[in-house]
Write a protein that holds these residues in place. Sequence first.
Motif, PDB file in Angstrom:
ATOM      1  N   VAL A  56     -15.548 -26.784   0.119  1.00  0.00           N
ATOM      2  CA  VAL A  56     -14.645 -25.813  -0.505  1.00  0.00           C
ATOM      3  C   VAL A  56     -15.430 -24.534  -0.752  1.00  0.00           C
ATOM      4  CG1 VAL A  56     -13.157 -25.320  -2.470  1.00  0.00           C
ATOM      5  CG2 VAL A  56     -13.313 -27.650  -1.589  1.00  0.00           C
ATOM      6  N   ILE A  57     -15.044 -23.452  -0.053  1.00  0.00           N
ATOM      7  CA  ILE A  57     -15.744 -22.173  -0.209  1.00  0.00           C
ATOM      8  C   ILE A  57     -15.173 -21.443  -1.412  1.00  0.00           C
ATOM      9  CG2 ILE A  57     -16.242 -19.946   0.852  1.00  0.00           C
ATOM     10  CD1 ILE A  57     -16.057 -21.211   3.530  1.00  0.00           C
ATOM     11  N   THR A  58     -16.017 -21.058  -2.324  1.00  0.00           N
ATOM     12  CA  THR A  58     -15.547 -20.338  -3.509  1.00  0.00           C
ATOM     13  C   THR A  58     -16.150 -18.936  -3.496  1.00  0.00           C
ATOM     14  OG1 THR A  58     -17.407 -21.032  -4.831  1.00  0.00           O
ATOM     15  CG2 THR A  58     -15.496 -22.458  -4.846  1.00  0.00           C
ATOM     16  N   SER A  95     -27.672 -13.883   0.894  1.00  0.00           N
ATOM     17  CA  SER A  95     -26.216 -13.865   0.894  1.00  0.00           C
ATOM     18  C   SER A  95     -25.684 -13.461  -0.469  1.00  0.00           C
ATOM     19  CB  SER A  95     -25.673 -15.239   1.289  1.00  0.00           C
ATOM     20  OG  SER A  95     -26.025 -16.183   0.313  1.00  0.00           O
ATOM     21  N   GLY A  96     -24.454 -13.011  -0.483  1.00  0.00           N
ATOM     22  CA  GLY A  96     -23.844 -12.615  -1.736  1.00  0.00           C
ATOM     23  C   GLY A  96     -22.373 -12.893  -1.668  1.00  0.00           C
ATOM     24  N   VAL A  97     -21.608 -12.212  -2.504  1.00  0.00           N
ATOM     25  CA  VAL A  97     -20.173 -12.420  -2.498  1.00  0.00           C
ATOM     26  C   VAL A  97     -19.602 -11.859  -1.201  1.00  0.00           C
ATOM     27  CG1 VAL A  97     -18.037 -11.828  -3.651  1.00  0.00           C
ATOM     28  CG2 VAL A  97     -20.070 -12.375  -4.983  1.00  0.00           C
ATOM     29  N   TYR A  98     -18.883 -12.690  -0.474  1.00  0.00           N
ATOM     30  CA  TYR A  98     -18.357 -12.255   0.812  1.00  0.00           C
ATOM     31  C   TYR A  98     -17.112 -11.390   0.622  1.00  0.00           C
ATOM     32  CZ  TYR A  98     -15.117 -16.072  -0.091  1.00  0.00           C
ATOM     33  OH  TYR A  98     -14.195 -16.884  -0.664  1.00  0.00           O
ATOM     34  N   GLU A 103     -17.543 -13.560   7.010  1.00  0.00           N
ATOM     35  CA  GLU A 103     -18.723 -13.496   6.153  1.00  0.00           C
ATOM     36  C   GLU A 103     -18.872 -14.778   5.343  1.00  0.00           C
ATOM     37  OE1 GLU A 103     -20.080  -9.877   3.507  1.00  0.00           O
ATOM     38  OE2 GLU A 103     -18.070  -9.593   4.350  1.00  0.00           O
ATOM     39  N   ALA A 104     -17.734 -15.247   4.853  1.00  0.00           N
ATOM     40  CA  ALA A 104     -17.754 -16.476   4.054  1.00  0.00           C
ATOM     41  C   ALA A 104     -18.273 -17.633   4.898  1.00  0.00           C
ATOM     42  CB  ALA A 104     -16.351 -16.783   3.534  1.00  0.00           C
ATOM     43  N   LEU A 105     -17.835 -17.697   6.138  1.00  0.00           N
ATOM     44  CA  LEU A 105     -18.258 -18.790   7.014  1.00  0.00           C
ATOM     45  C   LEU A 105     -19.741 -18.656   7.375  1.00  0.00           C
ATOM     46  CD1 LEU A 105     -15.100 -19.031   9.274  1.00  0.00           C
ATOM     47  CD2 LEU A 105     -15.975 -20.835   7.783  1.00  0.00           C
ATOM     48  N   VAL A 106     -20.188 -17.415   7.595  1.00  0.00           N
ATOM     49  CA  VAL A 106     -21.612 -17.214   7.879  1.00  0.00           C
ATOM     50  C   VAL A 106     -22.438 -17.712   6.692  1.00  0.00           C
ATOM     51  CG1 VAL A 106     -23.391 -15.450   8.199  1.00  0.00           C
ATOM     52  CG2 VAL A 106     -21.263 -15.315   9.503  1.00  0.00           C
ATOM     53  N   GLY A 107     -21.912 -17.460   5.501  1.00  0.00           N
ATOM     54  CA  GLY A 107     -22.605 -17.900   4.297  1.00  0.00           C
ATOM     55  C   GLY A 107     -22.775 -19.408   4.192  1.00  0.00           C
ATOM     56  N   ILE A 108     -21.916 -20.159   4.875  1.00  0.00           N
ATOM     57  CA  ILE A 108     -22.045 -21.617   4.789  1.00  0.00           C
ATOM     58  C   ILE A 108     -22.483 -22.205   6.136  1.00  0.00           C
ATOM     59  CG2 ILE A 108     -20.319 -21.825   2.960  1.00  0.00           C
ATOM     60  CD1 ILE A 108     -18.559 -23.136   5.333  1.00  0.00           C
ATOM     61  N   SER A 109     -23.126 -21.388   6.975  1.00  0.00           N
ATOM     62  CA  SER A 109     -23.467 -21.897   8.307  1.00  0.00           C
ATOM     63  C   SER A 109     -24.389 -23.118   8.227  1.00  0.00           C
ATOM     64  CB  SER A 109     -24.064 -20.798   9.187  1.00  0.00           C
ATOM     65  OG  SER A 109     -24.963 -20.037   8.447  1.00  0.00           O
ATOM     66  N   GLU A 110     -25.175 -23.175   7.173  1.00  0.00           N
ATOM     67  CA  GLU A 110     -26.034 -24.346   6.980  1.00  0.00           C
ATOM     68  C   GLU A 110     -25.192 -25.622   6.823  1.00  0.00           C
ATOM     69  OE1 GLU A 110     -29.218 -24.048   7.234  1.00  0.00           O
ATOM     70  OE2 GLU A 110     -29.757 -26.107   6.695  1.00  0.00           O
ATOM     71  N   PHE A 111     -24.124 -25.490   6.019  1.00  0.00           N
ATOM     72  CA  PHE A 111     -23.212 -26.628   5.815  1.00  0.00           C
ATOM     73  C   PHE A 111     -22.566 -27.044   7.132  1.00  0.00           C
ATOM     74  CE2 PHE A 111     -18.724 -27.854   5.245  1.00  0.00           C
ATOM     75  CZ  PHE A 111     -18.853 -28.995   4.474  1.00  0.00           C
TER      76      PHE A 111
END
Lengths: 372, 396
Positions: A56-58, A95-98, A103-111
């Motif tokens: 869940v991306i917040t 990373s910061g607030v997308y 951008e949000a997806l890039v932020g969770i690329s590790e996941f």
Amino acid sequence: MSLNAFGIIFSNMHDESVQELTSKRTMASIPYGGRYRLIDFVLSNMYNSGLTKVGVITKSNYQSLMDHLGSGKEWDLSRKREGLFILPPFGSTQSGVYKARLEALVGISEFIHRSTGDYVIMSDCDTICNLNYTIPLEDHIKNKADVTVICKRCPADNLGSREAVAYVANDDDRVNEIIISPKQDEECDVGLNMWIVNRSFLENALAQAQSHSLHSWERDILQQNCEKSRIFKWNFDGYAGRINTMHNYFRTNMDLLDSKVRNELFFRYGHIYTKIRDEIPAKYGNSAKVSNSLVADGCTIEGEVENSVLFRGVSIGSGAKISNSIIMQGTKIDSNVKLNYVIIDKDVFIKNNRILMGFDSYPLYIAKGSIV
Amino acid sequence: MLLAGGEGSRLGVLTKTRAKPAVPFGGKYRIIDFTLSNCINSGLSTVGVLTQYQPLELNEYIGNGQPWDLDRLEGGVHVLPPFQRRRGADWYKGTANAIYQNISFIDRYNPDYVVMLSGDHIYKMDYSKMLDFHKQKNADCTISVIEVPIEEASRFGIMNTNEEGQIYQFEEKPKKPKSNKASMGVYIFTWKKLRRYLELDENDDSSQNDFGKNIIPSMLRDEQRIFAYPFNGYWKDVGTIESLWQSNMDLLKPDCKINLYDPNWKIYSRSPIEPPHYIGVNSRILNSIIAEGCTIEGEIYNSVLFHGVRVAPGAIVRDSIIMPDACILARAKVQKAVIAEDAEIGEDAIVGFRADEINKQHFGITVIGDGVHIGAKSIVMEATMLDTDLPEVKVV
């Protein structure tokens, strides 16, 4: 049954479209239907489809969401292997607030990188439906698709046009044109903000997004790759309520007073799960008069209620007359209050003899914790 | 230690396939929820539940104890059925024998005190206060008592005490009661002492291995320190249809003595997954409790409806308890009745009667068993208990 897929839920997308409700919460945690939050439908659909890993991306305001989700046990997602992952921004120091979806997806690329499964099911929380993802996933595999967009055929304004995206396809459902903000009255296949995406396609898209600073999933990826890639649409035939204006929020709740909608939404492909609150069943007093309403546990009713949705733990005093209203959890309505077309947020206190009135197309909204 | 193995034969068809503690109560609970919730709210987080009679539904309901916050790394809830040993196996022969057979379980936790509970009472009680009392009195055993009207005292186990509350005599259902202090079936024992008496009792072949009949009397004979702990509050033994019905009806009274709304003493239960209930356009509901998942299109008066109940247009439910997923079809009339899970009352059927309809002052409660179908236009008389289907009545 376990699917060769994992889920990603965007909890904050479209927050701005119902600002009143999202000032202290995410889109995902907006209360709905007497005892649910919007995310319950997405999560339950994913669980009922056999997904065992969901991120869940917040972004912001996500306290209420975390509180609601807990360990994910209510959706059977509290697991040793896989289960529920809450993915706040600031995953790394860079990373910061997308701002936008990519951008949000890039932020969770590790996941994404660490998840197993060839397919990714991505969903926003602004659509209410009971849907089994295995059905479009089967088509997705059969079509050798890169992306399958879940759509609903209807006039664009039915689902709210501000952000609507229409997908135009050939007879074999292959999308050849994507129209962002289509004309309002024309019937078209409007995206429900749910996609089935090949993991490799998504990973490529994210790499592209990073190197070219792309933002919009629909404009920069889907629209740009419409011809090159195999993008398909899949039309959902059931009830889909869309929360994108206060008026639609009101309507979508009121739709539950129709038994067809209730049966479809609550039972079609499985139950809708939510956080358990251990309330006692609703109690009707000696002067209660209730008709055509949905009432949750923990309510105590002495007054009159018609065409309304009462959330858990609402109390209605004697002589009160509540019509066409949505009253959220823990709100107390004193005696002889009259309400018509009002949406009352959580923990509000309406004192004796108050009269509040909105209109069908413009319901009056009372903010969380207010005293009237 | 929660004794939940009793058959509850006086509940008739309701306990045909389930143990008494698993009988539904109050719109969303089972009887055992009250005792389990009391445990966790009193800070007892190690609970053994002794099961024997029809345990399937109860075991499934208790599960890992999560709804009561009893899924713990240390302690938590343990379901304890009788089991086989190297030298044969025994059913639990009596309440004391059930505990005796689980001495090794209790020894594992090596407690100073053991609270002995039963799973068939509706009440809210803080056992930690009773334990303080037990320690303060330096007692070997403390029995909680409630004052009952003296004319009813002969139905209970009566404790005769001196001024300090020490019990000198215990009389089971005395014809001429000397006091009105009735045992509530809640005991606290100092474990070492109880352990010794359990072993003595086991070696006594003439014993019925029962706490009330054997253990307490023999402790009294030995002049052990047994105290009565006075309890003021709502307490009801729901061992009969009449008391089960009455106790459900008590919840509807405006001055209801048991407050289920107290956020600091919630009664927890395993919640069904159901949407909110829907009240139809022409329905009428007065003085009733209605759980989630119901669809009500008829009239409901003074009744308790569990989750998933459907009441069709024109149907009337009065002074009744309708258990989960039962269905009352169009124009059926259900009065002073208990309708068990998944039962179906056919169109225009009549189940039970109002007192004024049959000109009687007192009359019994009609009970329809689990999954029983009452055919259209059938009539079930008052004070009937039914566990077979009734066919439709054809009028020629």
